[in-house]
Design a protein around this motif. Sequence first.
Motif: not given
Lengths: 132, 292
Positions: B114-115, B117-119, B121
Amino acid sequence: MRPATLFVVQPTSGVPIYRQLMDQVLALRSSGRLPEGALLPSVRQVAEELQINAMTVSKAWSLLERDGVVELQRGHGMRITAPQAGGTLRQRLAELHPLLEHLAARAHQLALPRQDVLDALAALLPSTKDKP
Amino acid sequence: MNPPIVMRQVSKSFGTKTVLDTCDFELRAGSVTGLLGVNGAGKTTLLRTAIGLARPDTGTATVLGEPAWNLSAAAKARIGYVPQTPGLIGWLNVRDHLAYVGAFQPRWDAAFAEDLRTKWDLPPDTKCAKLSPGEAQRMALVLALAHRPELLVLDEPAASLDPIARKQFMAAVVEVAAAGTTILLSTHLCADLERVADRVAVLQRGRIVRDAGIDELKERVKRVRVAVDAPLPKDLGLSGILSRRDLDGGSVLMVDGDPETYAKTSARLLQAGATVAIDELGLEEIATELLQ
């Protein structure tokens, strides 16, 4: 200015990246922009900022440590040491000398008139009064 | 540390075409090694054989201390692989795709996924078929990384990306490398390697013909241009000449030599009345020379 933004590298250059970093630390130290006691940004910071391999930065930092340009301060990082005695203007000029030799040799090969070379160089130098 | 990949005398043919020919290779632990070779040199075959996705005809491939072709599940869980085309399941959205792959992986770290994925974008609700090539490639990297592999193998990861997406992707690779993962990536784009890699292995005619640090290559391989009025002697006293072009009034040599000897050579030629220039070369030029 974030500390890591002091540095800029040209990865496609024939000069290895670790050499480019070392040269820049030396120049920053000689010019006083990294004074004695200043901390080098961490390997990680520089690697992330410049998007280069951390081992490359680590190699540059440890060679600088070997050369006595920085010293490891436990818990803090790499600290800039005082430039050796006899530093000042003469030492800084000595650091520039290999580049000047290279420039002179190249200018000779290109059969450029002396004054033109000096003018071209002068145009690149900042005109502000620098510290002696 | 033991090399994560060891190949000994590995040969592999497809029909009558020999792709790997008694190939020896060791991947240095902790390195980011670029595998360079022209199109069709066998880079993909080497990577696949190295991690047990293809079987050598003869010779042995060992990965993380185990025979590549008979890998235990435990060893497989320590390897990440990103193939040339991401091979995502198009109708799953990003979030579901992560959950789906995670379900098969004993060491999957969902929070880390999840980290990443957000980092990087990646929109969670977008179907994977709708991702841009750059996003799809980063998604494949998340899938290859979320189980925190010790060894990451990337096959031409950035080839299909535009310059901006490529830069983002390579930045992601830099972060992974900084975390201590050993990385082997194939590419024919030297510019990608110069930032990220510390070593290159050159694959040619089925063998690794050169495996060296990029810094070392840049310090050793140089172009020497000699201009002189009289014809140059055939023997210039230079060792490691890769190629030599004799032109009217001089020669251009590519030399793979001891970094310490260049100054001496230059001085000697200057004394003999020649003008000498020694050019430092980028990886692209060095690779072109080594691949000839």
